[in-house]
Design a protein around this motif. Structure first.
Motif, PDB file in Angstrom:
ATOM      1  N   HIS A  63     108.862  47.303  31.708  1.00 10.75           N
ATOM      2  CA  HIS A  63     110.077  47.001  32.452  1.00 10.75           C
ATOM      3  C   HIS A  63     111.172  46.408  31.579  1.00 10.75           C
ATOM      4  CE1 HIS A  63     107.956  43.163  32.312  1.00 10.75           C
ATOM      5  NE2 HIS A  63     109.113  42.576  32.541  1.00 10.75           N
ATOM      6  N   ALA A  64     110.783  45.837  30.428  1.00 11.13           N
ATOM      7  CA  ALA A  64     111.773  45.243  29.532  1.00 11.13           C
ATOM      8  C   ALA A  64     112.147  46.176  28.381  1.00 11.13           C
ATOM      9  CB  ALA A  64     111.240  43.930  28.976  1.00 11.13           C
ATOM     10  N   GLY A  65     111.620  47.400  28.406  1.00 12.69           N
ATOM     11  CA  GLY A  65     111.923  48.358  27.353  1.00 12.69           C
ATOM     12  C   GLY A  65     111.020  48.275  26.147  1.00 12.69           C
ATOM     13  N   ASN A  66     109.984  47.461  26.214  1.00 11.33           N
ATOM     14  CA  ASN A  66     109.038  47.367  25.098  1.00 11.33           C
ATOM     15  C   ASN A  66     108.137  48.598  25.040  1.00 11.33           C
ATOM     16  OD1 ASN A  66     109.803  44.670  24.296  1.00 11.33           O
ATOM     17  ND2 ASN A  66     108.788  43.958  26.160  1.00 11.33           N
ATOM     18  N   GLY A  67     107.633  48.892  23.855  1.00  9.30           N
ATOM     19  CA  GLY A  67     106.724  50.014  23.682  1.00  9.30           C
ATOM     20  C   GLY A  67     107.398  51.328  23.406  1.00  9.30           C
ATOM     21  N   GLU A  68     108.692  51.296  23.077  1.00  7.07           N
ATOM     22  CA  GLU A  68     109.394  52.568  22.860  1.00  7.07           C
ATOM     23  C   GLU A  68     108.909  53.288  21.598  1.00  7.07           C
ATOM     24  OE1 GLU A  68     111.974  49.558  20.644  1.00  7.07           O
ATOM     25  OE2 GLU A  68     110.701  49.624  22.436  1.00  7.07           O
ATOM     26  N   GLY A  69     108.196  52.561  20.716  1.00  4.02           N
ATOM     27  CA  GLY A  69     107.653  53.185  19.512  1.00  4.02           C
ATOM     28  C   GLY A  69     106.194  53.573  19.621  1.00  4.02           C
ATOM     29  N   ALA A  70     105.627  53.516  20.823  1.00  5.33           N
ATOM     30  CA  ALA A  70     104.197  53.829  20.984  1.00  5.33           C
ATOM     31  C   ALA A  70     103.886  55.270  20.607  1.00  5.33           C
ATOM     32  CB  ALA A  70     103.760  53.544  22.417  1.00  5.33           C
ATOM     33  N   ALA A  71     104.807  56.191  20.887  1.00  2.00           N
ATOM     34  CA  ALA A  71     104.576  57.595  20.536  1.00  2.00           C
ATOM     35  C   ALA A  71     104.527  57.771  19.020  1.00  2.00           C
ATOM     36  CB  ALA A  71     105.666  58.473  21.142  1.00  2.00           C
ATOM     37  N   ASP A  72     105.387  57.029  18.296  1.00  2.00           N
ATOM     38  CA  ASP A  72     105.358  57.097  16.835  1.00  2.00           C
ATOM     39  C   ASP A  72     104.045  56.541  16.299  1.00  2.00           C
ATOM     40  OD1 ASP A  72     107.962  58.131  16.780  1.00  2.00           O
ATOM     41  OD2 ASP A  72     108.859  56.131  16.705  1.00  2.00           O
ATOM     42  N   TYR A  73     103.553  55.473  16.921  1.00  2.00           N
ATOM     43  CA  TYR A  73     102.285  54.903  16.473  1.00  2.00           C
ATOM     44  C   TYR A  73     101.139  55.878  16.745  1.00  2.00           C
ATOM     45  CZ  TYR A  73      98.620  51.489  15.597  1.00  2.00           C
ATOM     46  OH  TYR A  73      97.520  50.838  15.071  1.00  2.00           O
ATOM     47  N   GLU A  74     101.161  56.532  17.884  1.00  2.00           N
ATOM     48  CA  GLU A  74     100.145  57.535  18.188  1.00  2.00           C
ATOM     49  C   GLU A  74     100.152  58.642  17.137  1.00  2.00           C
ATOM     50  OE1 GLU A  74      98.927  59.794  22.214  1.00  2.00           O
ATOM     51  OE2 GLU A  74     100.875  60.417  21.417  1.00  2.00           O
ATOM     52  N   LYS A  75     101.330  59.092  16.735  1.00  2.00           N
ATOM     53  CA  LYS A  75     101.419  60.141  15.707  1.00  2.00           C
ATOM     54  C   LYS A  75     100.892  59.641  14.375  1.00  2.00           C
ATOM     55  CE  LYS A  75     105.382  62.409  17.896  1.00  2.00           C
ATOM     56  NZ  LYS A  75     106.852  62.613  17.832  1.00  2.00           N
ATOM     57  N   PHE A  76     101.181  58.381  14.055  1.00  2.00           N
ATOM     58  CA  PHE A  76     100.637  57.839  12.817  1.00  2.00           C
ATOM     59  C   PHE A  76      99.110  57.871  12.836  1.00  2.00           C
ATOM     60  CE2 PHE A  76      98.641  54.036  10.964  1.00  2.00           C
ATOM     61  CZ  PHE A  76      98.774  54.361   9.624  1.00  2.00           C
ATOM     62  N   ILE A  77      98.519  57.401  13.929  1.00  2.00           N
ATOM     63  CA  ILE A  77      97.058  57.353  14.015  1.00  2.00           C
ATOM     64  C   ILE A  77      96.452  58.747  13.950  1.00  2.00           C
ATOM     65  CG2 ILE A  77      95.105  56.801  15.533  1.00  2.00           C
ATOM     66  CD1 ILE A  77      96.221  54.315  14.292  1.00  2.00           C
ATOM     67  N   THR A  78      96.947  59.677  14.743  1.00  2.00           N
ATOM     68  CA  THR A  78      96.309  60.987  14.878  1.00  2.00           C
ATOM     69  C   THR A  78      96.701  61.978  13.787  1.00  2.00           C
ATOM     70  OG1 THR A  78      98.060  61.715  16.399  1.00  2.00           O
ATOM     71  CG2 THR A  78      96.071  60.737  17.374  1.00  2.00           C
ATOM     72  N   LEU A  79      97.936  61.904  13.306  1.00  2.00           N
ATOM     73  CA  LEU A  79      98.427  62.903  12.354  1.00  2.00           C
ATOM     74  C   LEU A  79      98.453  62.416  10.912  1.00  2.00           C
ATOM     75  CD1 LEU A  79     101.428  64.371  14.402  1.00  2.00           C
ATOM     76  CD2 LEU A  79      99.052  65.166  14.327  1.00  2.00           C
ATOM     77  N   GLU A  80      98.413  61.105  10.713  1.00  2.00           N
ATOM     78  CA  GLU A  80      98.450  60.583   9.349  1.00  2.00           C
ATOM     79  C   GLU A  80      97.172  59.852   8.977  1.00  2.00           C
ATOM     80  OE1 GLU A  80     102.492  59.158   7.949  1.00  2.00           O
ATOM     81  OE2 GLU A  80     102.774  58.935  10.119  1.00  2.00           O
ATOM     82  N   LEU A  81      96.792  58.847   9.783  1.00  2.00           N
ATOM     83  CA  LEU A  81      95.634  58.030   9.415  1.00  2.00           C
ATOM     84  C   LEU A  81      94.339  58.833   9.436  1.00  2.00           C
ATOM     85  CD1 LEU A  81      94.386  55.297   8.702  1.00  2.00           C
ATOM     86  CD2 LEU A  81      94.177  54.852  11.163  1.00  2.00           C
ATOM     87  N   LEU A  82      94.059  59.530  10.525  1.00  2.00           N
ATOM     88  CA  LEU A  82      92.782  60.248  10.610  1.00  2.00           C
ATOM     89  C   LEU A  82      92.625  61.285   9.496  1.00  2.00           C
ATOM     90  CD1 LEU A  82      92.168  60.704  14.456  1.00  2.00           C
ATOM     91  CD2 LEU A  82      91.127  59.058  12.886  1.00  2.00           C
ATOM     92  N   PRO A  83      93.628  62.137   9.219  1.00  2.00           N
ATOM     93  CA  PRO A  83      93.462  63.065   8.092  1.00  2.00           C
ATOM     94  C   PRO A  83      93.264  62.350   6.756  1.00  2.00           C
ATOM     95  CG  PRO A  83      95.237  63.801   9.516  1.00  2.00           C
ATOM     96  CD  PRO A  83      94.856  62.425   9.989  1.00  2.00           C
ATOM     97  N   TRP A  84      93.964  61.244   6.547  1.00  2.00           N
ATOM     98  CA  TRP A  84      93.813  60.490   5.300  1.00  2.00           C
ATOM     99  C   TRP A  84      92.390  59.957   5.161  1.00  2.00           C
ATOM    100  CZ3 TRP A  84      92.746  55.448   3.779  1.00  2.00           C
ATOM    101  CH2 TRP A  84      93.135  55.090   2.492  1.00  2.00           C
ATOM    102  N   LEU A  85      91.842  59.431   6.233  1.00  2.00           N
ATOM    103  CA  LEU A  85      90.469  58.929   6.201  1.00  2.00           C
ATOM    104  C   LEU A  85      89.467  60.054   5.985  1.00  2.00           C
ATOM    105  CD1 LEU A  85      90.646  56.363   9.157  1.00  2.00           C
ATOM    106  CD2 LEU A  85      90.529  55.819   6.711  1.00  2.00           C
TER     107      LEU A  85
END
Length: 280
Positions: A106-128
């Motif tokens: 409700h306060a506009g927080n979490g607007e970067g959650a989609a970017d974090y999801e992409k980091f985890i799934t598209l960057e971190l997992l392949p790197w690991l």
């Protein structure tokens, strides 16, 4: 000539390398987060051909306050935890990157959650995967977090069951809502509760481990005598149970008497989560 006991000890150390723990810190330049991300990586000293389970933690900067290295060493030495790669992702702007993808609060927080999801799934997992012999498929992969990081972990696993089957939610910020608090409807507008309620019966492939402390907070918005941290967790578990998940098999709940909203409390039960997530 060395005594026979020396060679027996040497052979034992070679045959049981998981008793030794390796810890390394890395830095990744994330395209999606547009920042450098620090990672603390823990693994048993197993031969490279041994397959490893994977557990990723949000708020990895706090794992040292939970004595993660010592706890993992004990779990590996006792044989209570199979060979597992544990990764602590250090947080950036938590209010921006942790949240529910596609729905800010409700306060506009979490607007970067989609970017974090992409980091985890598209960057971190392949790197690991490039650097470790990990089990493929979600069955041996988990993501977990604390407070707002626990909310993020639930949302990431829910949205990406092909990446993580299991989520660990420690004192999760499950109050997260898309509209201002309404005292007339104190349990309304919680984002996670709402999307779980809308899901189809029998459609949830995930497993969830929940934890709350009796001193997590003092707030009791609906005045039912149960603090919100526990109330939100139990209400979410009830919804998941309605959708077909079974307590014990698909869900677990740990309530820590006197537990506070702090890493030291979470560290007391982090071993319980790891063994449940990896061995179940």
């Amino acid at each position: 000539m060395k005594p026979l006991s020396f060679f027996r000890q040497l052979a034992g150390s070679l045959l049981s390398p998981r008793k030794r723990l390796l810890r390394r810190t890395y830095t990744l330049q994330s395209v999606h987060l547009r920042r450098k991300v620090t990672l603390d990586v823990y693994r048993p000293a197993v031969p490279p051909w041994r397959l490893l389970s994977l557990v990723v933690f949000n708020d990895g900067q706090d794992l040292h306050r939970m004595d993660m290295a010592e706890r993992l060493s004990r779990l590996f030495r006792s044989g209570n935890l199979p060979p597992t790669l544990v990764v602590g992702v250090h947080a950036g702007d938590r209010m921006r990157e942790y949240g529910t993808v596609g729905r800010a609060d409700h306060a506009g927080n979490g607007e970067g959650a989609a970017d974090y999801e992409k980091f985890i799934t598209l960057e971190l997992l392949p790197w690991l995967e490039q650097r470790n012999n990990l089990f493929h498929g979600p069955a041996r992969r988990s993501i977990a977090g604390f407070s707002l990081g626990g909310l993020s972990a639930f949302d990431l696993a829910w949205r990406n069951p092909g990446a993580f089957r299991t989520a660990g939610v420690f004192s999760g910020s499950l109050w997260y809502r898309y509209a201002n608090f309404d005292p007339e409807l104190p349990d309304a507008n919680r984002i996670v509760h709402d999307y779980v309620a809308r899901s189809k019966i029998g459609s949830i492939p995930n497993r969830f481990w929940f934890m709350a402390g009796t001193d997590d907070e003092a707030a009791d918005r609906n005045n039912n005598g149960v603090i919100d941290a526990i109330d939100d967790t139990l209400q979410l578990m009830a919804l998941l149970q309605e959708k077909g998940l079974k307590v014990g098999k698909d869900m677990a709940y740990v309530e820590v008497e006197g537990g506070k909203h702090e890493p030291e409390t979470w560290g007391r039960v982090i071993g319980d989560f790891l063994t449940w997530a990896v061995k179940s």
